[in-house]
Design an enzyme around this catalytic site. Structure first.
Site: not given
Ligand code: PGA
Length: 250
Positions: A169, A11, A13, A210, A175, A99, A97
């Site tokens: 998630e 992803n 982003k 992560s 993140g 976000e 997601h």
């Molecule tokens: P990350 O993000 O691997 O940077 O923690 C995962 C995601 O948001 O899908």
């Protein structure tokens, strides 16, 4: 050997310039890897056609979107039509997601409309669920996830259930560098599989939050973890390749 095919989904982003994309694929090609897992990438929508073209020449990688609208067309400035995604040959779309849920205030009801709209066009859907730190600490993880599944996946037609993937998630792991332990993740993955009313045994359930080359192995060894949805570590070809290599030997 796992019974379900392992998926590593990048992803990206709101990251990557044209130059970085071209470097990524130059490095991927130079590493000449033989992919034994499914490798998918969701770039910014603007870059989808470029990735489709590169993916076509390098093979193996499937390209998807990070979001789509609940409607096929109309007055929705700035939105991305699932019909247009299908028309462009896009293979999958990430919906819900965290976000999108937190920053763009998308709740389970609208996400359900998006899931149904994408499935109507035969896009594969990665539907994301997960609890916040506050919810985990107040012991409501399972309740929150049950609700996200029940409402978000309402009325999925039986003949489209095979197009659905789930990503667990935990919001507190995205993140932040804090990965859920393999035990914590497996516990929730098993719960999710138990709640699926259609195609449960075959549904791919990804872990996200992560995931890095040095922690993916222990996650993938768990029975109900069928791959990873990866943000930060999917941006660099070396890390993405390492994740796919780990997924190829499990
Ligand atoms: P990350 O993000 O691997 O940077 O923690 C995962 C995601 O948001 O899908």
């Amino acid at each position: 050997m796992k019974s379900r095919p392992i998926h590593i989904v990048g992803n990206w982003k709101m990251n990557q310039t044209l130059h970085e994309i071209s470097e990524f694929f130059i490095q991927m090609t130079a590493m000449k890897m033989e992919l034994k897992c499914k490798a998918w990438i969701a770039p910014q929508s603007l870059h989808i056609p470029i990735l489709k073209e590169i993916a076509f020449t390098t093979g193996a990688i499937q390209v998807g979107a990070q979001n789509c609208s609940h409607a096929d067309s109309g007055a929705f400035t700035g939105e991305i039509s699932p019909a247009a995604l299908a028309d462009m040959g896009v293979e999958f779309v990430i919906i819900g997601h965290s976000e999108r849920r937190t920053i763009f205030k998308e709740g389970n009801e609208i996400l359900n409309q998006k899931v149904l709209a994408a499935l109507k066009h035969n896009l594969k859907v990665i539907y994301c669920v997960g609890e916040t730190l506050e919810e985990r600490e107040s012991n409501t993880t399972f309740k929150v996830i049950e609700e996200q599944l029940a409402v978000g996946l309402k009325n999925v037609p039986a003949d489209k259930a095979h197009l659905l993937l789930i990503a667990y998630e935990p919001v507190w792991a995205i993140g932040t560098g804090k990965v859920a332990t393999a035990e914590q993740a497996e516990e929730v993955h098993a719960f999710i599989r138990g709640k699926l009313t259609q195609n449960a045994d075959q549904t791919i359930i990804l872990y996200g939050g992560s995931v890095k080359p040095d922690n993916i192995d222990s996650l993938l060894r768990r029975e109900n973890i069928d791959g990873a949805l990866v943000g930060g570590a999917s941006l660099k070809a070396k890390d993405f390749k390492q994740l796919c290599t780990s997924a190829s030997v499990i």
